[in-house]
Design an enzyme around this catalytic site. Structure first.
Site, PDB file in Angstrom:
ATOM      1  CB  ALA A  59      -0.897   0.002   1.226  1.00  0.00           C
ATOM      2  N   GLY A  60       0.338   2.309  -0.597  1.00  0.00           N
ATOM      3  CA  GLY A  60       1.034   3.589  -0.578  1.00  0.00           C
ATOM      4  C   GLY A  60       1.526   4.005  -1.942  1.00  0.00           C
ATOM      5  CE  LYS A  63       0.109   7.641   0.002  1.00  0.00           C
ATOM      6  NZ  LYS A  63      -0.175   7.228   1.379  1.00  0.00           N
ATOM      7  CG  ASN A 108       5.831   7.753   4.074  1.00  0.00           C
ATOM      8  OD1 ASN A 108       4.723   8.232   4.347  1.00  0.00           O
ATOM      9  ND2 ASN A 108       6.117   6.479   4.268  1.00  0.00           N
ATOM     10  NE  ARG A 109       7.298  15.719   7.788  1.00  0.00           N
ATOM     11  CZ  ARG A 109       8.617  15.887   7.790  1.00  0.00           C
ATOM     12  NH1 ARG A 109       9.403  14.945   8.271  1.00  0.00           N
ATOM     13  NH2 ARG A 109       9.150  17.013   7.339  1.00  0.00           N
ATOM     14  CG  PHE A 112      -3.765   7.925   5.911  1.00  0.00           C
ATOM     15  CD1 PHE A 112      -2.774   7.021   5.564  1.00  0.00           C
ATOM     16  CD2 PHE A 112      -4.560   7.644   7.034  1.00  0.00           C
ATOM     17  CE1 PHE A 112      -2.565   5.864   6.316  1.00  0.00           C
ATOM     18  CE2 PHE A 112      -4.366   6.495   7.788  1.00  0.00           C
ATOM     19  CZ  PHE A 112      -3.359   5.608   7.433  1.00  0.00           C
ATOM     20  CG  ASN A 136      -4.062   0.007   3.490  1.00  0.00           C
ATOM     21  OD1 ASN A 136      -4.497   0.930   4.159  1.00  0.00           O
ATOM     22  ND2 ASN A 136      -2.963  -0.652   3.799  1.00  0.00           N
ATOM     23  CG  ASN A 167      -2.600   1.511   7.580  1.00  0.00           C
ATOM     24  OD1 ASN A 167      -1.901   1.132   8.532  1.00  0.00           O
ATOM     25  ND2 ASN A 167      -2.234   2.497   6.791  1.00  0.00           N
ATOM     26  CB  SER A 170      -0.214   5.142   9.006  1.00  0.00           C
ATOM     27  OG  SER A 170       0.414   6.385   8.752  1.00  0.00           O
ATOM     28  CG  ASN A 172       3.463   9.332   8.633  1.00  0.00           C
ATOM     29  OD1 ASN A 172       4.354   9.657   9.428  1.00  0.00           O
ATOM     30  ND2 ASN A 172       3.677   8.531   7.608  1.00  0.00           N
ATOM     31  CB  THR A 173      -3.082   9.216  10.966  1.00  0.00           C
ATOM     32  OG1 THR A 173      -3.007   9.359   9.544  1.00  0.00           O
ATOM     33  CG2 THR A 173      -4.450   9.690  11.445  1.00  0.00           C
ATOM     34  CE  LYS A 207       1.411  -1.963   5.803  1.00  0.00           C
ATOM     35  NZ  LYS A 207       1.511  -1.364   4.473  1.00  0.00           N
ATOM     36  CG  ASN A 236       2.624   0.949   7.928  1.00  0.00           C
ATOM     37  OD1 ASN A 236       3.384   1.664   7.273  1.00  0.00           O
ATOM     38  ND2 ASN A 236       1.315   1.055   7.855  1.00  0.00           N
ATOM     39  N   GLY A 287      11.477  -4.025   3.753  1.00  0.00           N
ATOM     40  CA  GLY A 287      12.877  -4.203   3.368  1.00  0.00           C
ATOM     41  C   GLY A 287      13.162  -5.280   2.355  1.00  0.00           C
ATOM     42  CE1 TYR A 308       6.727   3.323  -3.154  1.00  0.00           C
ATOM     43  CE2 TYR A 308       4.955   3.470  -1.561  1.00  0.00           C
ATOM     44  CZ  TYR A 308       5.700   4.037  -2.565  1.00  0.00           C
ATOM     45  OH  TYR A 308       5.411   5.303  -3.013  1.00  0.00           O
TER      46      TYR A 308
HETATM   47  C1  LIG Z   1       6.005   6.666   0.277  1.00  0.00           C
HETATM   48  C2  LIG Z   1       5.311   5.586   1.064  1.00  0.00           C
HETATM   49  C3  LIG Z   1       3.938   5.667   1.298  1.00  0.00           C
HETATM   50  C4  LIG Z   1       3.287   4.674   2.025  1.00  0.00           C
HETATM   51  N1  LIG Z   1       1.940   4.762   2.223  1.00  0.00           N
HETATM   52  C5  LIG Z   1       1.295   3.758   2.864  1.00  0.00           C
HETATM   53  C6  LIG Z   1      -0.113   3.775   3.011  1.00  0.00           C
HETATM   54  O1  LIG Z   1      -0.795   4.675   2.539  1.00  0.00           O
HETATM   55  N2  LIG Z   1      -0.698   2.763   3.700  1.00  0.00           N
HETATM   56  C7  LIG Z   1       0.025   1.712   4.228  1.00  0.00           C
HETATM   57  O2  LIG Z   1      -0.565   0.809   4.818  1.00  0.00           O
HETATM   58  N3  LIG Z   1       1.354   1.664   4.072  1.00  0.00           N
HETATM   59  C8  LIG Z   1       2.003   2.653   3.410  1.00  0.00           C
HETATM   60  N4  LIG Z   1       3.361   2.577   3.262  1.00  0.00           N
HETATM   61  C9  LIG Z   1       4.100   1.451   3.871  1.00  0.00           C
HETATM   62  C10 LIG Z   1       4.350   0.330   2.886  1.00  0.00           C
HETATM   63  O3  LIG Z   1       3.135  -0.230   2.447  1.00  0.00           O
HETATM   64  C11 LIG Z   1       5.222  -0.771   3.546  1.00  0.00           C
HETATM   65  O4  LIG Z   1       4.518  -1.336   4.624  1.00  0.00           O
HETATM   66  C12 LIG Z   1       6.551  -0.226   4.040  1.00  0.00           C
HETATM   67  O5  LIG Z   1       7.067   0.743   3.163  1.00  0.00           O
HETATM   68  C13 LIG Z   1       7.595  -1.329   4.203  1.00  0.00           C
HETATM   69  O6  LIG Z   1       7.879  -1.960   2.984  1.00  0.00           O
HETATM   70  P1  LIG Z   1       9.155  -1.596   2.059  1.00  0.00           P
HETATM   71  O7  LIG Z   1      10.356  -1.593   2.968  1.00  0.00           O
HETATM   72  O8  LIG Z   1       9.204  -2.661   1.026  1.00  0.00           O
HETATM   73  O9  LIG Z   1       8.892  -0.252   1.496  1.00  0.00           O
HETATM   74  C14 LIG Z   1       4.027   3.567   2.538  1.00  0.00           C
HETATM   75  C15 LIG Z   1       5.400   3.486   2.284  1.00  0.00           C
HETATM   76  C16 LIG Z   1       6.036   4.468   1.550  1.00  0.00           C
HETATM   77  C17 LIG Z   1       7.526   4.329   1.292  1.00  0.00           C
END
Ligand SMILES: Cc1cc2nc3c(=O)[nH]c(=O)nc-3n(C[C@H](O)[C@H](O)[C@H](O)COP(=O)(O)O)c2cc1C
Length: 348
Positions: A59-60, A63, A108-109, A112, A136, A167, A170, A172-173, A207, A236, A287, A308
């Site tokens: 997710a993310g 969006k 990131n912050r 949503f 999500n 979710n 996060s 950031n909320t 999540k 997350n 990761g 991601y």
């Molecule tokens: C720019 C960005 C935006 C994200 N936005 C969301 C989100 O809206 N909802 C969510 O559940 N996770 C969000 N994530 C978290 C990712 O879904 C994931 O759980 C996290 O980045 C760890 O995976 P990765 O190391 O492969 O990136 C976001 C991550 C990034 C980098």
């Protein structure tokens, strides 16, 4: 140096959010690298759905459900749109995404930022899905009763989503992560139970954050088993900073993703598999950037994985490469399906 790495040097001159917008536009205009090297070794059924391969886009990235079919065509086994909140909101003020290239990480912050559930629902209902698309859902920043936002999300998206992710992790909320503890979590489970008792068939996943204590995790898993939750997504982003070398941006508020998160999220995944005795399907995320990482997550309890940040650093050809490598790794284990490797790193 592969082609993407050369393009990346230029792409990284552009602000992260602008580069992301360009990537979405490129996908929208049909610019994707098709990948179909799926093998029956990678195919499996998890929470009632058949996945052609275990690699999902986390997710993310998408969006607002602008490019879910294009993502599936790029070779992902599934994609998760969102986080979507009931009302569209702009998110936090910019800048709010930071690259940490020395660590292959991001902070990131965003908070949503999304178009809101009516628009996203509309977009999703207009396409013929090419694969598994999860939605999500989250709560608006301004919501006083956050649980009722999840209630609205489930009600809306259960009609069209292949699965729903709640979710509550996060960073950031403000207040969102509190839903992971004690009575709040119990209330959330109660709410999901009501839907299930009313005949909800769409799988519901939750999540979680990598920053939970063992005690919190034990309670969450206990309640989740009791509430017949279909799966947990671990994890997350983290608010911890001790894993990064990079000095620039390391003190920015927000969630850290990418390579430095691998170990921490795999530990929570492994603990969850042990605590739940494998009773709930788990999705490992955090990761992942190589087929070895995928195997590590799977052997520590994940049925599926998501990623991601690795896409930002490795580019869109990563998925084909991962699947090819994964097939040969699974062959080396001599098993019939990747599903046979789930949890095998944990002593029974
Ligand atoms: C720019 C960005 C935006 C994200 N936005 C969301 C989100 O809206 N909802 C969510 O559940 N996770 C969000 N994530 C978290 C990712 O879904 C994931 O759980 C996290 O980045 C760890 O995976 P990765 O190391 O492969 O990136 C976001 C991550 C990034 C980098």
């Amino acid at each position: 140096m592969n082609l993407y790495k050369k393009i990346r040097n230029v792409a990284f001159l552009i602000e992260p959010e602008k580069a992301h917008k360009l990537a979405i536009s490129a996908l929208k205009s049909g610019l994707h690298i098709p990948s179909d090297n799926n093998s029956k070794l990678l195919k499996q059924k998890v929470f009632g759905l058949t996945f052609n391969n275990p690699i999902g886009l986390a997710a993310g990235f998408d969006k607002n459900a602008e490019v879910p079919n294009e993502i599936i065509s790029s070779g992902f086994g599934f994609t998760e749109v969102g986080t979507v909140t009931p009302i569209g909101q702009p998110g936090n003020k910019m800048p709010r995404v930071f690259r940490l290239p020395e660590d292959d990480a991001l902070i990131n912050r965003l908070g949503f930022n999304n178009d809101g559930m009516e628009i996203v629902f509309d977009r999703l209902s207009k396409i013929t899905k090419k694969g598994i698309i999860g939605v999500n859902i989250g709560a608006n920043k301004s919501a006083i009763d956050k649980l009722s936002d999840y209630q609205m999300g489930i009600k809306k998206f259960s009609k069209i989503a292949d699965y729903i992710t709640i979710n509550i992790s996060s960073p950031n909320t403000p207040g969102l992560r509190d839903l992971q503890s004690g009575q709040n979590f119990q209330e959330l489970i109660k709410l999901i139970k009501v839907f299930k008792n009313d005949g909800l068939k769409t799988p519901v996943l939750i999540k979680l954050a990598p920053d939970l204590t063992r005690k919190q995790l034990e309670l969450i898993i206990d309640y989740s088993i009791d509430g017949k939750i279909d799966g947990l997504i671990l994890t997350n982003t983290t608010i911890e900073r001790k894993y990064i070398k990079n000095k620039r941006y390391s003190n920015e508020d927000g969630g850290l993703s990418g390579k430095p998160l691998m170990q921490k999220s795999t530990k929570i995944l492994r603990d969850s598999y042990t605590i739940s005795e494998g009773k709930i399907p788990l999705i490992g995320v955090g990761g992942v950037s190589s087929s070895r990482d995928i195997i590590e997550k799977i052997r520590n309890g994940a049925s599926l994985i998501q990623l991601y940040t690795a896409i930002v650093y490795e580019g869109p050809t990563l998925i084909s490469k991962l699947k090819k490598e994964l097939i040969s790794e699974v062959e080396q284990y001599g098993v019939k399906s990747i599903a046979d490797l789930v949890g095998t790193a944990i002593k029974k």
